[in-house]
Design an enzyme around this catalytic site. Structure first.
Site, PDB file in Angstrom:
ATOM      1  N   GLY A   1       8.408   7.737 -10.887  1.00 27.73           N
ATOM      2  CA  GLY A   1       8.036   8.921 -10.103  1.00 27.73           C
ATOM      3  C   GLY A   1       9.281   9.518  -9.474  1.00 27.73           C
TER       4      GLY A   1
ATOM      5  N   GLY B   1      -5.928   6.110   1.456  1.00 26.74           N
ATOM      6  CA  GLY B   1      -5.625   7.536   1.421  1.00 26.74           C
ATOM      7  C   GLY B   1      -4.764   7.754   0.199  1.00 26.74           C
ATOM      8  N   HIS B   2      -5.312   8.396  -0.803  1.00 24.63           N
ATOM      9  CA  HIS B   2      -4.597   8.584  -2.061  1.00 24.63           C
ATOM     10  C   HIS B   2      -4.288  10.073  -2.228  1.00 24.63           C
ATOM     11  CE1 HIS B   2      -6.356   4.558  -3.761  1.00 24.63           C
ATOM     12  NE2 HIS B   2      -5.649   4.401  -2.660  1.00 24.63           N
TER      13      HIS B   2
ATOM     14  N   ARG C   1     -24.318 -11.681   4.743  1.00 23.93           N
ATOM     15  CA  ARG C   1     -25.593 -11.270   4.127  1.00 23.93           C
ATOM     16  C   ARG C   1     -26.507 -10.509   5.086  1.00 23.93           C
ATOM     17  NH1 ARG C   1     -26.147 -17.242   2.730  1.00 23.93           N
ATOM     18  NH2 ARG C   1     -25.002 -17.097   4.684  1.00 23.93           N
TER      19      ARG C   1
ATOM     20  N   GLY D   1       0.808  -1.219   0.000  1.00 27.48           N
ATOM     21  CA  GLY D   1       0.000   0.000   0.000  1.00 27.48           C
ATOM     22  C   GLY D   1       0.841   1.269   0.000  1.00 27.48           C
ATOM     23  N   ASP D   2       0.184   2.393  -0.300  1.00 26.36           N
ATOM     24  CA  ASP D   2       0.820   3.711  -0.311  1.00 26.36           C
ATOM     25  C   ASP D   2       1.974   3.805  -1.297  1.00 26.36           C
ATOM     26  OD1 ASP D   2      -0.952   4.457   1.712  1.00 26.36           O
ATOM     27  OD2 ASP D   2       0.381   3.658   3.267  1.00 26.36           O
TER      28      ASP D   2
ATOM     29  N   THR E   1      -6.836   0.223  10.215  1.00 29.59           N
ATOM     30  CA  THR E   1      -7.043   1.671  10.232  1.00 29.59           C
ATOM     31  C   THR E   1      -8.204   2.043  11.162  1.00 29.59           C
ATOM     32  OG1 THR E   1      -8.522   1.487   8.348  1.00 29.59           O
ATOM     33  CG2 THR E   1      -6.207   1.931   7.867  1.00 29.59           C
TER      34      THR E   1
ATOM     35  N   ASP F   1      13.272   9.315  -6.404  1.00 31.27           N
ATOM     36  CA  ASP F   1      14.011  10.470  -5.872  1.00 31.27           C
ATOM     37  C   ASP F   1      14.424  10.286  -4.414  1.00 31.27           C
ATOM     38  OD1 ASP F   1      11.041  10.634  -5.806  1.00 31.27           O
ATOM     39  OD2 ASP F   1      11.402  12.313  -4.454  1.00 31.27           O
TER      40      ASP F   1
ATOM     41  N   LYS G   1       8.849   7.271  -6.323  1.00 29.28           N
ATOM     42  CA  LYS G   1       9.747   7.692  -5.244  1.00 29.28           C
ATOM     43  C   LYS G   1      11.207   7.315  -5.472  1.00 29.28           C
ATOM     44  CE  LYS G   1       6.951   8.769  -1.579  1.00 29.28           C
ATOM     45  NZ  LYS G   1       6.491   8.704  -0.224  1.00 29.28           N
TER      46      LYS G   1
ATOM     47  N   GLN H   1      -5.360  -0.150  -1.297  1.00 30.60           N
ATOM     48  CA  GLN H   1      -4.530  -1.127  -0.601  1.00 30.60           C
ATOM     49  C   GLN H   1      -3.577  -1.763  -1.622  1.00 30.60           C
ATOM     50  OE1 GLN H   1      -8.216  -1.353   0.251  1.00 30.60           O
ATOM     51  NE2 GLN H   1      -7.473   0.386   1.401  1.00 30.60           N
TER      52      GLN H   1
ATOM     53  N   LYS I   1      -0.349   5.159  -5.822  1.00 31.42           N
ATOM     54  CA  LYS I   1      -1.381   4.798  -6.833  1.00 31.42           C
ATOM     55  C   LYS I   1      -2.181   6.032  -7.246  1.00 31.42           C
ATOM     56  CE  LYS I   1      -3.070   1.892  -3.805  1.00 31.42           C
ATOM     57  NZ  LYS I   1      -2.015   1.877  -2.786  1.00 31.42           N
TER      58      LYS I   1
HETATM   59  P1  GDP Z   1      -1.431   5.607  -2.477  1.00 33.64           P
HETATM   60  O1  GDP Z   1      -2.232   5.216  -1.290  1.00 33.64           O
HETATM   61  O2  GDP Z   1      -0.844   4.435  -3.184  1.00 33.64           O
HETATM   62  O3  GDP Z   1      -2.167   6.523  -3.421  1.00 33.64           O
HETATM   63  O4  GDP Z   1      -0.204   6.451  -1.905  1.00 33.64           O
HETATM   64  P2  GDP Z   1      -0.244   7.585  -0.755  1.00 33.64           P
HETATM   65  O5  GDP Z   1      -0.792   8.830  -1.341  1.00 33.64           O
HETATM   66  O6  GDP Z   1      -0.861   7.070   0.483  1.00 33.64           O
HETATM   67  O7  GDP Z   1       1.288   7.720  -0.420  1.00 33.64           O
HETATM   68  C1  GDP Z   1       2.222   8.049  -1.396  1.00 33.64           C
HETATM   69  C2  GDP Z   1       2.948   9.343  -0.980  1.00 33.64           C
HETATM   70  O8  GDP Z   1       4.074   9.521  -1.815  1.00 33.64           O
HETATM   71  C3  GDP Z   1       2.099  10.581  -1.164  1.00 33.64           C
HETATM   72  O9  GDP Z   1       2.470  11.530  -0.197  1.00 33.64           O
HETATM   73  C4  GDP Z   1       2.486  11.071  -2.553  1.00 33.64           C
HETATM   74  O10 GDP Z   1       2.314  12.471  -2.714  1.00 33.64           O
HETATM   75  C5  GDP Z   1       3.949  10.722  -2.567  1.00 33.64           C
HETATM   76  N1  GDP Z   1       4.508  10.394  -3.890  1.00 33.64           N
HETATM   77  C6  GDP Z   1       3.939   9.733  -4.924  1.00 33.64           C
HETATM   78  N2  GDP Z   1       4.838   9.550  -5.913  1.00 33.64           N
HETATM   79  C7  GDP Z   1       5.992  10.108  -5.490  1.00 33.64           C
HETATM   80  C8  GDP Z   1       7.310  10.209  -6.053  1.00 33.64           C
HETATM   81  O11 GDP Z   1       7.604   9.748  -7.147  1.00 33.64           O
HETATM   82  N3  GDP Z   1       8.253  10.846  -5.276  1.00 33.64           N
HETATM   83  C9  GDP Z   1       7.966  11.375  -4.050  1.00 33.64           C
HETATM   84  N4  GDP Z   1       8.941  11.956  -3.370  1.00 33.64           N
HETATM   85  N5  GDP Z   1       6.750  11.279  -3.494  1.00 33.64           N
HETATM   86  C10 GDP Z   1       5.785  10.646  -4.200  1.00 33.64           C
HETATM   87  P1  IMO Z   2      -3.902   2.756   0.296  1.00 38.10           P
HETATM   88  O1  IMO Z   2      -5.027   2.569  -0.687  1.00 38.10           O
HETATM   89  C1  IMO Z   2      -1.468   1.030   3.470  1.00 38.10           C
HETATM   90  C2  IMO Z   2      -3.456  -1.779   6.177  1.00 38.10           C
HETATM   91  C3  IMO Z   2      -3.628  -1.380   7.614  1.00 38.10           C
HETATM   92  C4  IMO Z   2      -3.577  -2.729   8.293  1.00 38.10           C
HETATM   93  C5  IMO Z   2      -4.303  -3.623   7.302  1.00 38.10           C
HETATM   94  C6  IMO Z   2      -5.777  -3.848   7.626  1.00 38.10           C
HETATM   95  O2  IMO Z   2      -3.753   4.161   0.751  1.00 38.10           O
HETATM   96  O3  IMO Z   2      -2.641   2.149  -0.214  1.00 38.10           O
HETATM   97  P2  IMO Z   2      -7.938  -2.349   7.418  1.00 38.10           P
HETATM   98  O4  IMO Z   2      -8.284  -1.030   8.039  1.00 38.10           O
HETATM   99  O5  IMO Z   2      -7.969  -2.347   5.934  1.00 38.10           O
HETATM  100  O6  IMO Z   2      -8.740  -3.478   8.005  1.00 38.10           O
HETATM  101  O7  IMO Z   2      -6.411  -2.612   7.877  1.00 38.10           O
HETATM  102  O8  IMO Z   2      -4.203  -2.974   6.038  1.00 38.10           O
HETATM  103  N1  IMO Z   2      -3.997  -0.828   5.179  1.00 38.10           N
HETATM  104  C7  IMO Z   2      -3.237  -0.039   4.414  1.00 38.10           C
HETATM  105  N2  IMO Z   2      -1.911   0.169   4.394  1.00 38.10           N
HETATM  106  N3  IMO Z   2      -2.249   1.661   2.575  1.00 38.10           N
HETATM  107  C8  IMO Z   2      -3.577   1.449   2.562  1.00 38.10           C
HETATM  108  O9  IMO Z   2      -4.393   1.956   1.613  1.00 38.10           O
HETATM  109  C9  IMO Z   2      -4.142   0.600   3.536  1.00 38.10           C
HETATM  110  N4  IMO Z   2      -5.396   0.205   3.833  1.00 38.10           N
HETATM  111  C10 IMO Z   2      -5.290  -0.682   4.824  1.00 38.10           C
HETATM  112  O10 IMO Z   2      -2.585  -0.526   8.041  1.00 38.10           O
HETATM  113  O11 IMO Z   2      -2.240  -3.171   8.356  1.00 38.10           O
HETATM  114 MG    MG Z   3      -2.326   5.584   0.762  1.00 36.32          MG
END
Ligand code: GDP
Ligand code: IMO
Ligand code: MG
Length: 427
Positions: free
Chosen positions: A409, A40-41, A142, A12-13, A128, A332, A330, A223, A16
């Protein structure tokens, strides 16, 4: 490629949201297929930052149809806040559509999620606490309440009453909480219903019509692969299927419709919450990555655990999702390191991600150390201008994972991207 699934390839994170936002300029439809506000995107446009929880990452491109599919779980209170917040910032919401078949996260789901974690103590998953697991559990049992139930006050009242007759017993006897008041809860839900009603639609029909018309559809995963309920590091996973196949179920189209699958991976790895993490860095390196990469949860603000790229896990993601291309974000952030250890498959034991939890938990990474580049690459826009060590890193990943890198990125902002191959053309 009319239909491209964009899926998290790690925990995750991966970025995307940013990748979807970039590609959405040329898309007609962006559709979330699973998850809820555990996601959280983050999208960064100049000085403006948008942290999207439920609304698809195409929403900043006016005219884009932004679908929340049947596979999502929706907390109506959070959705309402998000819609209001975006509208206040002048974002056009006319393209937002919400599946009537998506399930609602109700207050008891949030309480049960948080209290179950407390009861697990040291064994907790680190969810979360947004009620995701309990809402999907009710769907499977159901007894869930769906978005379409918001359309009919009588049905909604009846469903809340029926649910509370069981949930209040649980809340009182198991979780030692005060029971929820049926009338207060129903009135609040009716207020959310008022706001959400205009967005409710038959989204499977809409997406299929777009595909029939040859429009460009991006399916946005939340996720990630290793958090997948079936294929991730169970039980430290989420309660839905983020892998690419989940797009068919979560949006309501057949597998023959998918043209391409873009895996999004960071140039290193992070994980929030508990669970195994074989390539987790030591405290000092983890802290350096976290600070330089801003690795704090978008949803919960928790510190993300940081580690080195795990090629075994990426190969697993390529297999499970049928990845056609990779977006590596990332790059960078790694500029601060003079050398970078990568986790490699230990040929003598396994080249494949261990399927058994004990093997996974005891897996020892075999690192290969590659040269770093130690220069700021955030202004580079052409792959040819990347330092040789960074280009070698990309080539290394392509070779070991067996999937070409299409996007790199190099910063948070929408324009901080290097396109090596046209993802939508290729599709
Ligand atoms: P997601 O959940 O997959 O959409 O990712 P998140 O938004 O939760 O976390 C990604 C973080 O990395 C965010 O703060 C983005 O702004 C940042 N980000 C995305 N791509 C890049 C990159 O290429 N370089 C840097 N430094 N930050 C990035
Ligand atoms: P995005 O879309 C990172 C993790 C939680 C926990 C596990 C289960 O931003 O990449 P949940 O609340 O779904 O039952 O938690 O999954 N988790 C994530 N980790 N990015 C996410 O979403 C996540 N959504 C859930 O931290 O370990
Ligand atoms: Mg996220």
């Amino acid at each position: 490629m009319p239909c491209t699934v964009i899926v998290g390839a790690q925990w995750g994170d991966e970025g995307k949201g940013k990748i979807v936002d970039t590609l959405a300029e040329r898309a007609d439809v962006v559709a979330r297929y699973q998850g809820g506000n555990n996601a959280g995107h983050t999208l960064v446009l100049g000085e403006e930052t948008y942290k999207l929880r439920l609304v698809p990452s195409g929403v900043l491109w006016p005219g884009t149809l932004c679908v929340l599919g049947n596979g999502c779980v929706i907390d109506p209170e959070v959705l309402m806040e998000e819609l209001d917040g975006l509208e206040e910032r002048g974002v056009d919401l006319s393209g937002v559509r919400i599946s009537g078949n998506a399930h609602l996260i109700m207050p008891w789901h949030r309480i049960i999620d948080a209290d179950s974690e407390l009861m697990l103590g040291r064994l907790q998953i680190g969810t979360t606490r947004r009620g995701i697991g309990p809402a999907y559990a009710d769907k499977a049992s159901r007894v869930g309440i769906r978005v379409q139930d918001l359309l009919d006050e009588k049905i909604l009242r009846q469903k809340i009453q029926t649910a509370l007759s069981v949930k209040n017993v649980l809340l009182r006897k198991i979780y030692h909480q005060r029971p929820l008041d049926k009338d207060v809860l129903t009135e609040a839900t009716l207020r959310y219903a008022e706001r959400i009603r205009p967005f409710i639609a038959d989204t499977s029909l809409l997406v299929n019509q777009a595909l029939d018309a040859g429009q460009v559809v991006l399916c946005e995963g939340a996720q990630a692969t290793l958090l997948d309920l079936d294929h991730g590091t169970y039980p430290f996973v989420t309660s839905s299927n983020p892998i690419a196949a989940g797009a068919c179920v979560g949006l309501g189209f057949g597998p023959t419709r998918v043209d391409a699958v873009l895996g999004v991976a960071k140039a290193y790895v992070t994980r929030v919450g508990a669970g195994g993490f074989p390539s987790e860095a030591d405290e000092a390196d983890s802290t350096r990555i976290r600070e330089h990469g801003g690795e704090y949860g978008t949803v919960t603000g928790r510190e993300r655990r940081c580690g080195w790229l795990d090629v075994v896990a990426l190969r697993y993601a390529a297999r499970l999702n049928g990845l056609t291309q990779l977006a590596l974000t990332k790059l960078d952030v790694l500029s601060i390191f003079e050398s970078i250890p990568y986790r490699l498959p230990d040929g003598s034991v396994t080249e494949d991600f261990p399927w058994h939890q004990s093997d996974f938990h005891h897996a020892q990474p075999v690192y290969e150390r590659l040269e770093g580049w130690s220069t700021d690459i955030s202004a580079v826009r052409d792959a040819g201008q990347l330092p040789r060590a960074a280009r070698d890193y990309l080539a290394f990943i392509e070779e070991r994972v067996g999937v070409e890198v299409a996007i790199v990125g190099i910063g948070q902002r929408r324009d901080q991207i290097i396109t090596l191959r046209d993802v939508l053309e290729a599709a």
